[in-house]
Design an enzyme around this catalytic site. Structure first.
Site, PDB file in Angstrom:
ATOM      1  N   ASP A 184      13.177  -0.049  -0.399  1.00 49.36           N
ATOM      2  CA  ASP A 184      12.604   1.484   1.140  1.00 49.36           C
ATOM      3  C   ASP A 184      12.150   0.938   1.774  1.00 49.36           C
ATOM      4  O   ASP A 184      11.254  -0.481   1.844  1.00 49.36           O
ATOM      5  CB  ASP A 184      12.270   2.572   0.406  1.00 49.36           C
ATOM      6  N   TYR A 224       9.895  -0.256  10.580  1.00 52.71           N
ATOM      7  CA  TYR A 224       9.432  -1.678   9.395  1.00 52.71           C
ATOM      8  C   TYR A 224       9.506  -3.092  10.249  1.00 52.71           C
ATOM      9  O   TYR A 224       9.109  -4.097   9.513  1.00 52.71           O
ATOM     10  CB  TYR A 224       9.486  -1.738   8.037  1.00 52.71           C
ATOM     11  N   LYS A 242      15.239   3.868   7.220  1.00 53.69           N
ATOM     12  CA  LYS A 242      15.107   5.550   8.012  1.00 53.69           C
ATOM     13  C   LYS A 242      15.365   5.315   9.831  1.00 53.69           C
ATOM     14  O   LYS A 242      14.911   4.466  10.067  1.00 53.69           O
ATOM     15  CB  LYS A 242      13.235   6.117   8.117  1.00 53.69           C
ATOM     16  N   HIS A 299      12.583   9.955   9.644  1.00 52.98           N
ATOM     17  CA  HIS A 299      11.582   9.104   9.574  1.00 52.98           C
ATOM     18  C   HIS A 299       9.745  10.383   9.341  1.00 52.98           C
ATOM     19  O   HIS A 299       9.152  10.317   8.834  1.00 52.98           O
ATOM     20  CB  HIS A 299      11.638   8.098  10.019  1.00 52.98           C
ATOM     21  N   LEU A 353      -0.060   4.824  -4.376  1.00 58.31           N
ATOM     22  CA  LEU A 353      -0.926   4.306  -4.495  1.00 58.31           C
ATOM     23  C   LEU A 353      -2.251   4.648  -3.573  1.00 58.31           C
ATOM     24  O   LEU A 353      -3.633   4.185  -3.696  1.00 58.31           O
ATOM     25  CB  LEU A 353      -1.194   2.985  -4.820  1.00 58.31           C
ATOM     26  N   ILE A 375       7.762   4.513  -4.422  1.00 59.59           N
ATOM     27  CA  ILE A 375       7.933   3.116  -4.313  1.00 59.59           C
ATOM     28  C   ILE A 375       6.631   2.092  -3.831  1.00 59.59           C
ATOM     29  O   ILE A 375       6.653   1.881  -1.735  1.00 59.59           O
ATOM     30  CB  ILE A 375       8.575   3.671  -2.340  1.00 59.59           C
ATOM     31  N   LYS A 430       4.047  -0.315  -2.803  1.00 56.51           N
ATOM     32  CA  LYS A 430       4.509  -1.567  -2.003  1.00 56.51           C
ATOM     33  C   LYS A 430       3.520  -2.822  -2.447  1.00 56.51           C
ATOM     34  O   LYS A 430       2.287  -2.395  -3.291  1.00 56.51           O
ATOM     35  CB  LYS A 430       4.406  -1.675  -0.640  1.00 56.51           C
ATOM     36  N   ARG A 448       2.443  -8.403  -8.894  1.00 57.13           N
ATOM     37  CA  ARG A 448       1.765  -7.485  -8.855  1.00 57.13           C
ATOM     38  C   ARG A 448       3.344  -6.320  -8.311  1.00 57.13           C
ATOM     39  O   ARG A 448       3.714  -4.845  -9.219  1.00 57.13           O
ATOM     40  CB  ARG A 448       1.150  -6.743  -7.534  1.00 57.13           C
ATOM     41  N   ASN A 496       3.981  -2.769 -11.126  1.00 54.18           N
ATOM     42  CA  ASN A 496       4.400  -1.580 -10.833  1.00 54.18           C
ATOM     43  C   ASN A 496       5.699  -1.235 -11.375  1.00 54.18           C
ATOM     44  O   ASN A 496       6.186   0.020 -11.835  1.00 54.18           O
ATOM     45  CB  ASN A 496       4.473  -1.941  -9.620  1.00 54.18           C
TER      46      ASN A 496
HETATM   47  N1  LIG Z   1       7.935   7.291   5.471  1.00 54.25           N
HETATM   48  C1  LIG Z   1       7.249   7.384   6.119  1.00 54.25           C
HETATM   49  O1  LIG Z   1       6.366   7.560   6.963  1.00 54.25           O
HETATM   50  C2  LIG Z   1       6.395   6.029   5.043  1.00 54.25           C
HETATM   51  C3  LIG Z   1       4.432   6.002   5.598  1.00 54.25           C
HETATM   52  C4  LIG Z   1       4.615   4.975   4.478  1.00 54.25           C
HETATM   53  C5  LIG Z   1       4.702   4.344   3.517  1.00 54.25           C
HETATM   54  N2  LIG Z   1       5.933   4.449   3.462  1.00 54.25           N
HETATM   55  C6  LIG Z   1       6.749   3.866   2.461  1.00 54.25           C
HETATM   56  O2  LIG Z   1       6.151   4.319   1.025  1.00 54.25           O
HETATM   57  C7  LIG Z   1       6.156   2.662   0.095  1.00 54.25           C
HETATM   58  C8  LIG Z   1       4.613   2.767   0.386  1.00 54.25           C
HETATM   59  O3  LIG Z   1       3.485   2.736   0.977  1.00 54.25           O
HETATM   60  P1  LIG Z   1       2.248   1.976   1.146  1.00 54.25           P
HETATM   61  O4  LIG Z   1       3.080   0.667   1.342  1.00 54.25           O
HETATM   62  O5  LIG Z   1       1.617   2.572   2.359  1.00 54.25           O
HETATM   63  O6  LIG Z   1       1.284   2.469   0.059  1.00 54.25           O
HETATM   64  P2  LIG Z   1       1.030   1.847  -1.359  1.00 54.25           P
HETATM   65  O7  LIG Z   1       2.530   1.605  -2.250  1.00 54.25           O
HETATM   66  O8  LIG Z   1       0.189   3.350  -1.757  1.00 54.25           O
HETATM   67  O9  LIG Z   1      -0.114   0.787  -1.900  1.00 54.25           O
HETATM   68  C9  LIG Z   1       0.202  -0.400  -0.925  1.00 54.25           C
HETATM   69  C10 LIG Z   1      -1.395  -1.241  -1.255  1.00 54.25           C
HETATM   70  O10 LIG Z   1      -1.302  -1.372  -2.632  1.00 54.25           O
HETATM   71  C11 LIG Z   1      -1.664  -2.929  -3.369  1.00 54.25           C
HETATM   72  N3  LIG Z   1      -1.196  -2.588  -4.770  1.00 54.25           N
HETATM   73  C12 LIG Z   1      -0.046  -1.980  -4.791  1.00 54.25           C
HETATM   74  N4  LIG Z   1       0.361  -2.640  -6.045  1.00 54.25           N
HETATM   75  C13 LIG Z   1      -1.129  -2.778  -6.752  1.00 54.25           C
HETATM   76  C14 LIG Z   1      -1.079  -3.151  -7.947  1.00 54.25           C
HETATM   77  N5  LIG Z   1      -0.152  -3.003  -8.839  1.00 54.25           N
HETATM   78  N6  LIG Z   1      -3.087  -3.426  -8.115  1.00 54.25           N
HETATM   79  C15 LIG Z   1      -3.891  -3.747  -7.136  1.00 54.25           C
HETATM   80  N7  LIG Z   1      -3.100  -3.314  -5.771  1.00 54.25           N
HETATM   81  C16 LIG Z   1      -1.676  -3.337  -6.150  1.00 54.25           C
HETATM   82  C17 LIG Z   1      -1.461  -3.288  -2.091  1.00 54.25           C
HETATM   83  O11 LIG Z   1      -1.421  -4.799  -2.328  1.00 54.25           O
HETATM   84  P3  LIG Z   1      -0.599  -5.485  -2.026  1.00 54.25           P
HETATM   85  O12 LIG Z   1       0.325  -6.024  -0.605  1.00 54.25           O
HETATM   86  O13 LIG Z   1      -1.474  -7.276  -1.295  1.00 54.25           O
HETATM   87  O14 LIG Z   1      -0.559  -6.416  -2.729  1.00 54.25           O
HETATM   88  C18 LIG Z   1      -1.372  -3.257  -0.927  1.00 54.25           C
HETATM   89  O15 LIG Z   1      -2.039  -3.031  -0.299  1.00 54.25           O
HETATM   90  C19 LIG Z   1       6.144   1.536   1.494  1.00 54.25           C
HETATM   91  O16 LIG Z   1       6.136  -0.038   1.512  1.00 54.25           O
HETATM   92  C20 LIG Z   1       7.357   2.050   2.439  1.00 54.25           C
HETATM   93  O17 LIG Z   1       8.620   1.996   2.208  1.00 54.25           O
HETATM   94  C21 LIG Z   1       6.852   5.799   3.905  1.00 54.25           C
END
Ligand SMILES: NC(=O)c1ccc[n+]([C@@H]2O[C@H](COP(=O)([O-])OP(=O)(O)OC[C@H]3O[C@@H](n4cnc5c(N)ncnc54)[C@H](OP(=O)(O)O)[C@@H]3O)[C@@H](O)[C@H]2O)c1
Length: 277
Positions: free
Chosen positions: A50, A55, A80, A113, A195, A233, A235, A241, A245
């Site tokens: 994704d 990005y 997006k 987006h 998360l 999805i 990250k 990690r 996940n």
């Molecule tokens: N459409 C939209 O507007 C939108 C907006 C935001 C995000 N997104 C998409 O959603 C994806 C995920 O969202 P996100 O990146 O904001 O947040 P997330 O996936 O909820 O959280 C990522 C955070 O959690 C940590 N983490 C991940 N796996 C872990 C584990 N197993 N144990 C402990 N900590 C862990 C990561 O740390 P580390 O990186 O240090 O490992 C990072 O700081 C994005 O990458 C993107 O593709 C879309």
């Protein structure tokens, strides 16, 4: 024998295509690391990436797809169209530029987006995505950060329903009403920041559930998403990690776990309300 956990199930979409339930989220994955980490995800059993124009790593995601020891047709790539490219001609141009960066012939899923209601151009942008789908340049089209009234408007004005709506969704913000609307409309719910950007993981209650199942708090939260039927999805920045996940399909949460997780709902967003733009 595969070296990774079983592949994520494929979730059927209303247009006849299917999306792997877990994907690797690439927001804030630096371009310098993106190909290596996307390949680590594919090695760990992910078949879904994704990304987005925003990005800055579409080229690196495309390089990973081309280098992967997995056929292109087995991989699912989402991108997006960014807020600056709303409008019919603008979105078509943005898609061409994105595909140039990817170095791929076809995208699996292209999303708007954000609706950016203050600009009021998302219906025209949606018409551009319909054209790209009709031309076969993208297999499926959807939206992100759409409230029900935005969804109803694009469906009302074009007759075409997005196959997914990718929205902020995690235990603080379970989005029950929006998920029910998606169900009625035939739209799959895709959870971004599943998360809560890692912030929900510090909750002590999650430690207890994780200990009970012998898994990590992140795996408990992702198993909760799977239980709800969300596409998810996460990250992560390390291969460990990333692997953790996607290894969540055998975590079976019971009624007590689900009741405890439901108490985390606070309505708190980590991002903007889509109507505020
Ligand atoms: N459409 C939209 O507007 C939108 C907006 C935001 C995000 N997104 C998409 O959603 C994806 C995920 O969202 P996100 O990146 O904001 O947040 P997330 O996936 O909820 O959280 C990522 C955070 O959690 C940590 N983490 C991940 N796996 C872990 C584990 N197993 N144990 C402990 N900590 C862990 C990561 O740390 P580390 O990186 O240090 O490992 C990072 O700081 C994005 O990458 C993107 O593709 C879309």
């Amino acid at each position: 024998m595969p070296q990774h956990p079983p592949l994520a199930p494929l979730v059927p979409l209303a247009d006849g295509n299917a999306i792997p339930q877990v994907g690797y989220g690439m927001y804030k994955v630096p371009a310098a690391d993106a190909t290596r980490l996307a390949l680590a995800a594919i090695d760990a059993g992910y078949r879904h990436l994704d990304t987005a124009a925003l990005y800055g790593n579409e080229a690196e995601a495309g390089a990973a797809v081309r280098a992967a020891p997995v056929a292109r047709d087995e991989l699912f790539v989402t991108s997006k169209v960014w807020n600056d490219d709303h409008g019919y001609d603008e979105a078509l141009r943005a898609f061409d530029v994105a595909m140039e960066r990817f170095g791929l012939e076809r995208l699996d899923l292209y999303l708007i987006h954000w609706p950016v209601p203050s600009r009021d151009r998302y219906v025209d942008t949606w018409r551009a995505l319909i054209r790209l789908r009709d031309e076969g340049r993208v297999s499926s089209i959807g939206v992100s950060n759409f409230h029900v009234h935005h969804l109803e408007r694009i469906v009302g004005e074009t007759g075409v329903t997005p196959v997914v709506n990718q929205v902020e969704l995690h235990p603080w913000l379970p989005q029950a009403e929006l998920r029910a609307a998606h169900e009625r409309m035939g739209i799959r719910t895709e959870a971004w920041s599943p998360l809560a950007r890692g912030r929900v993981l510090a909750t002590p209650l999650l430690d207890a559930i994780a200990a009970k199942h012998g898994r990590s708090p992140a795996q408990v939260v992702l198993a909760w998403h799977v239980h709800l039927g969300n596409i998810v999805i996460p990250k992560a920045s390390s291969p460990e990690r990333i692997r953790e996940n996607v290894d969540v399909f055998d975590v079976k949460l019971d009624a007590d776990d689900l009741a405890a997780l439901a108490t985390l709902e606070s309505g708190e967003r980590t991002g903007r309300d889509p109507d505020d733009d």
